[in-house]
Design a protein around this motif. Sequence first.
Motif, PDB file in Angstrom:
ATOM      1  N   LEU A 256      -6.583   6.251   6.091  1.00 18.96           N
ATOM      2  CA  LEU A 256      -6.950   4.862   5.842  1.00 18.96           C
ATOM      3  C   LEU A 256      -7.549   4.291   7.128  1.00 18.96           C
ATOM      4  O   LEU A 256      -7.176   4.705   8.230  1.00 18.96           O
ATOM      5  CB  LEU A 256      -5.724   4.032   5.449  1.00 18.96           C
TER       6      LEU A 256
ATOM      7  N   LYS B 120       1.291  -3.453   6.462  1.00 21.45           N
ATOM      8  CA  LYS B 120       0.272  -3.664   5.426  1.00 21.45           C
ATOM      9  C   LYS B 120      -0.174  -2.331   4.825  1.00 21.45           C
ATOM     10  O   LYS B 120      -0.394  -2.231   3.619  1.00 21.45           O
ATOM     11  CB  LYS B 120      -0.928  -4.393   6.016  1.00 21.45           C
ATOM     12  N   ASN B 121      -0.304  -1.320   5.658  1.00 21.64           N
ATOM     13  CA  ASN B 121      -0.739  -0.014   5.161  1.00 21.64           C
ATOM     14  C   ASN B 121       0.384   0.730   4.448  1.00 21.64           C
ATOM     15  O   ASN B 121       0.121   1.532   3.553  1.00 21.64           O
ATOM     16  CB  ASN B 121      -1.348   0.794   6.301  1.00 21.64           C
TER      17      ASN B 121
ATOM     18  N   ARG C 231       0.946   4.855  -3.759  1.00 21.33           N
ATOM     19  CA  ARG C 231       0.122   6.047  -3.984  1.00 21.33           C
ATOM     20  C   ARG C 231       0.962   7.314  -3.990  1.00 21.33           C
ATOM     21  O   ARG C 231       0.572   8.326  -4.579  1.00 21.33           O
ATOM     22  CB  ARG C 231      -0.973   6.132  -2.915  1.00 21.33           C
TER      23      ARG C 231
ATOM     24  N   LYS D  36       0.171  -0.087   0.913  1.00 20.69           N
ATOM     25  CA  LYS D  36      -0.886   0.654   0.208  1.00 20.69           C
ATOM     26  C   LYS D  36      -0.458   2.089  -0.093  1.00 20.69           C
ATOM     27  O   LYS D  36      -0.744   2.630  -1.162  1.00 20.69           O
ATOM     28  CB  LYS D  36      -2.163   0.690   1.052  1.00 20.69           C
TER      29      LYS D  36
END
Length: 198
Positions: free
Chosen positions: A7, A130-131, A138, A134
Amino acid sequence: MSITEPLYDKLPDGTDVTILPFNSADEAPEELVQTIQDLLNDAIEGGQTYPQLKVLDRKGFLAYYFPNFVAVMVEGKVKNSKEWDSAKNQFLGCFYIKPNYVGRSSHICNAGFLVLPNLRGRKIGKTLGKNYLKLAPRLGYKYSVFNLVFETNQASVKIWDSLGFDRIGRIPRAGNLKGLGYVDAIMFGYDFTKEQTK
Protein backbone atom coordinates in the motif's frame (compact mmCIF):
# COMPACT_ATOMS: atom_id res chain seq x y z
CA MET A 1 -5.89 -15.26 2.63
CA SER A 2 -2.67 -13.46 1.91
CA ILE A 3 -1.72 -9.99 0.71
CA THR A 4 1.14 -9.50 -1.71
CA GLU A 5 0.75 -5.93 -3.01
CA PRO A 6 2.09 -3.02 -0.96
CA LEU A 7 0.00 0.00 0.00
CA TYR A 8 1.15 3.56 -0.62
CA ASP A 9 0.37 6.53 1.58
CA LYS A 10 1.74 9.86 2.78
CA LEU A 11 2.50 11.12 6.25
CA PRO A 12 0.91 14.48 7.13
CA ASP A 13 4.26 16.17 6.44
CA GLY A 14 4.07 14.94 2.82
CA THR A 15 6.59 12.10 3.13
CA ASP A 16 5.81 9.18 0.81
CA VAL A 17 5.58 5.84 2.61
CA THR A 18 5.12 2.23 1.56
CA ILE A 19 3.40 -0.42 3.67
CA LEU A 20 5.02 -3.73 2.80
CA PRO A 21 2.98 -6.89 3.54
CA PHE A 22 4.55 -10.04 4.96
CA ASN A 23 2.36 -13.12 5.34
CA SER A 24 5.05 -14.92 7.33
CA ALA A 25 8.50 -14.21 8.76
CA ASP A 26 9.97 -16.31 5.95
CA GLU A 27 8.96 -13.59 3.46
CA ALA A 28 10.76 -10.83 5.37
CA PRO A 29 14.46 -9.92 5.09
CA GLU A 30 16.42 -11.02 8.16
CA GLU A 31 17.55 -7.44 8.83
CA LEU A 32 13.93 -6.34 9.03
CA VAL A 33 12.89 -9.20 11.33
CA GLN A 34 15.78 -8.35 13.66
CA THR A 35 14.86 -4.65 13.62
CA ILE A 36 11.28 -5.44 14.65
CA GLN A 37 12.42 -7.87 17.37
CA ASP A 38 14.79 -5.23 18.80
CA LEU A 39 12.05 -2.57 18.71
CA LEU A 40 9.55 -4.84 20.47
CA ASN A 41 12.09 -5.79 23.11
CA ASP A 42 12.87 -2.11 23.70
CA ALA A 43 9.15 -1.52 24.27
CA ILE A 44 8.98 -4.49 26.66
CA GLU A 45 11.98 -3.19 28.60
CA GLY A 46 10.31 0.23 28.73
CA GLY A 47 7.52 -1.49 30.64
CA GLN A 48 4.69 0.91 29.77
CA THR A 49 3.01 -0.30 26.57
CA TYR A 50 3.35 -4.09 26.22
CA PRO A 51 2.47 -6.46 29.10
CA GLN A 52 5.44 -8.85 28.87
CA LEU A 53 7.90 -8.83 31.78
CA LYS A 54 10.93 -10.17 29.93
CA VAL A 55 12.37 -9.58 26.48
CA LEU A 56 11.68 -12.25 23.87
CA ASP A 57 14.25 -14.51 22.24
CA ARG A 58 13.84 -15.21 18.51
CA LYS A 59 11.50 -18.17 19.00
CA GLY A 60 9.30 -16.25 21.44
CA PHE A 61 9.29 -13.16 19.23
CA LEU A 62 8.23 -15.09 16.12
CA ALA A 63 5.48 -16.89 18.05
CA TYR A 64 4.12 -13.65 19.51
CA TYR A 65 4.64 -10.95 16.87
CA PHE A 66 5.10 -12.81 13.60
CA PRO A 67 2.84 -15.89 13.64
CA ASN A 68 0.71 -14.54 10.80
CA PHE A 69 0.65 -11.20 8.99
CA VAL A 70 2.94 -8.22 9.61
CA ALA A 71 2.82 -4.88 7.79
CA VAL A 72 5.96 -2.75 7.71
CA MET A 73 6.02 0.96 6.87
CA VAL A 74 9.15 2.30 5.18
CA GLU A 75 9.97 5.73 3.81
CA GLY A 76 9.64 6.27 0.06
CA LYS A 77 7.94 4.26 -2.66
CA VAL A 78 9.08 0.63 -2.83
CA LYS A 79 7.63 -1.96 -5.24
CA ASN A 80 8.25 -4.96 -2.99
CA SER A 81 10.37 -6.23 -0.11
CA LYS A 82 13.17 -7.29 -2.45
CA GLU A 83 13.60 -3.65 -3.49
CA TRP A 84 13.65 -2.40 0.11
CA ASP A 85 17.02 -0.90 1.00
CA SER A 86 17.47 0.06 4.64
CA ALA A 87 19.94 2.77 3.65
CA LYS A 88 17.47 4.46 1.27
CA ASN A 89 14.07 3.51 2.68
CA GLN A 90 14.11 3.98 6.45
CA PHE A 91 12.00 1.63 8.55
CA LEU A 92 9.36 3.74 10.33
CA GLY A 93 7.09 1.29 12.13
CA CYS A 94 4.99 -1.85 11.83
CA PHE A 95 2.03 -3.81 13.09
CA TYR A 96 0.93 -7.43 13.24
CA ILE A 97 -2.57 -8.73 12.55
CA LYS A 98 -3.61 -12.05 14.05
CA PRO A 99 -6.74 -13.73 15.39
CA ASN A 100 -7.72 -12.50 18.84
CA TYR A 101 -9.66 -15.70 19.51
CA VAL A 102 -9.67 -19.24 18.10
CA GLY A 103 -12.11 -21.33 16.10
CA ARG A 104 -15.61 -19.91 15.76
CA SER A 105 -14.38 -16.48 16.82
CA SER A 106 -11.22 -16.36 14.70
CA HIS A 107 -12.81 -13.72 12.44
CA ILE A 108 -12.02 -11.22 15.22
CA CYS A 109 -8.48 -9.90 15.02
CA ASN A 110 -5.99 -8.15 17.21
CA ALA A 111 -3.00 -6.01 16.33
CA GLY A 112 0.17 -4.68 17.93
CA PHE A 113 1.87 -1.50 16.74
CA LEU A 114 5.46 -0.31 16.99
CA VAL A 115 6.98 3.04 15.97
CA LEU A 116 10.62 4.04 16.28
CA PRO A 117 10.82 6.26 19.41
CA ASN A 118 12.97 8.92 17.73
CA LEU A 119 10.32 9.35 14.99
CA ARG A 120 7.30 9.88 17.23
CA GLY A 121 5.31 13.02 16.60
CA ARG A 122 5.19 12.58 12.81
CA LYS A 123 1.79 10.78 12.89
CA ILE A 124 3.39 7.48 11.88
CA GLY A 125 1.20 5.62 14.38
CA LYS A 126 -2.00 7.13 13.02
CA THR A 127 -0.93 6.38 9.44
CA LEU A 128 -0.24 2.78 10.45
CA GLY A 129 -3.68 2.66 12.08
CA LYS A 130 -5.43 3.94 8.95
CA ASN A 131 -3.74 1.24 6.88
CA TYR A 132 -4.60 -1.42 9.46
CA LEU A 133 -8.26 -0.56 8.78
CA LYS A 134 -7.66 -1.29 5.09
CA LEU A 135 -5.63 -4.49 5.50
CA ALA A 136 -7.47 -6.38 8.24
CA PRO A 137 -10.74 -6.74 6.25
CA ARG A 138 -8.73 -7.85 3.20
CA LEU A 139 -7.38 -10.68 5.35
CA GLY A 140 -10.97 -11.76 6.04
CA TYR A 141 -11.47 -10.28 9.51
CA LYS A 142 -14.87 -8.88 10.45
CA TYR A 143 -14.09 -7.17 13.76
CA SER A 144 -11.08 -5.89 15.67
CA VAL A 145 -10.44 -5.95 19.42
CA PHE A 146 -7.51 -4.27 21.14
CA ASN A 147 -7.45 -5.96 24.53
CA LEU A 148 -5.02 -3.83 26.54
CA VAL A 149 -4.53 -0.19 25.61
CA PHE A 150 -3.20 1.17 28.87
CA GLU A 151 -4.89 4.47 29.63
CA THR A 152 -1.50 6.04 30.33
CA ASN A 153 -0.55 5.44 26.67
CA GLN A 154 -2.27 8.65 25.62
CA ALA A 155 -0.80 8.67 22.09
CA SER A 156 -2.37 5.28 21.36
CA VAL A 157 -5.70 6.17 23.00
CA LYS A 158 -5.88 9.36 20.93
CA ILE A 159 -5.22 7.45 17.68
CA TRP A 160 -7.98 4.87 18.21
CA ASP A 161 -10.50 7.50 19.30
CA SER A 162 -9.69 9.62 16.22
CA LEU A 163 -10.03 6.66 13.82
CA GLY A 164 -13.54 5.82 14.99
CA PHE A 165 -12.87 2.84 17.25
CA ASP A 166 -15.46 2.18 19.95
CA ARG A 167 -14.50 1.97 23.61
CA ILE A 168 -16.01 -1.42 24.39
CA GLY A 169 -14.67 -1.97 27.88
CA ARG A 170 -12.32 -1.01 30.69
CA ILE A 171 -10.17 -3.38 32.69
CA PRO A 172 -9.34 -2.02 36.15
CA ARG A 173 -5.70 -2.29 37.25
CA ALA A 174 -4.90 -4.22 34.08
CA GLY A 175 -1.17 -3.60 34.09
CA ASN A 176 1.52 -3.09 36.72
CA LEU A 177 3.60 -0.76 34.59
CA LYS A 178 7.19 0.25 35.17
CA GLY A 179 7.33 3.49 37.13
CA LEU A 180 3.55 3.89 37.11
CA GLY A 181 2.15 1.06 39.20
CA TYR A 182 -1.26 -0.40 38.41
CA VAL A 183 -3.20 1.33 35.63
CA ASP A 184 -6.49 0.62 33.87
CA ALA A 185 -6.68 -0.52 30.27
CA ILE A 186 -9.24 0.47 27.66
CA MET A 187 -10.57 -2.16 25.26
CA PHE A 188 -11.18 -0.81 21.76
CA GLY A 189 -13.36 -2.41 19.10
CA TYR A 190 -13.91 -1.73 15.40
CA ASP A 191 -16.57 -3.30 13.19
CA PHE A 192 -15.16 -3.71 9.68
CA THR A 193 -18.57 -4.70 8.32
CA LYS A 194 -20.04 -1.25 9.05
CA GLU A 195 -18.16 0.09 6.02
CA GLN A 196 -20.02 -2.43 3.82
CA THR A 197 -23.44 -1.31 5.06
CA LYS A 198 -22.97 2.41 4.37
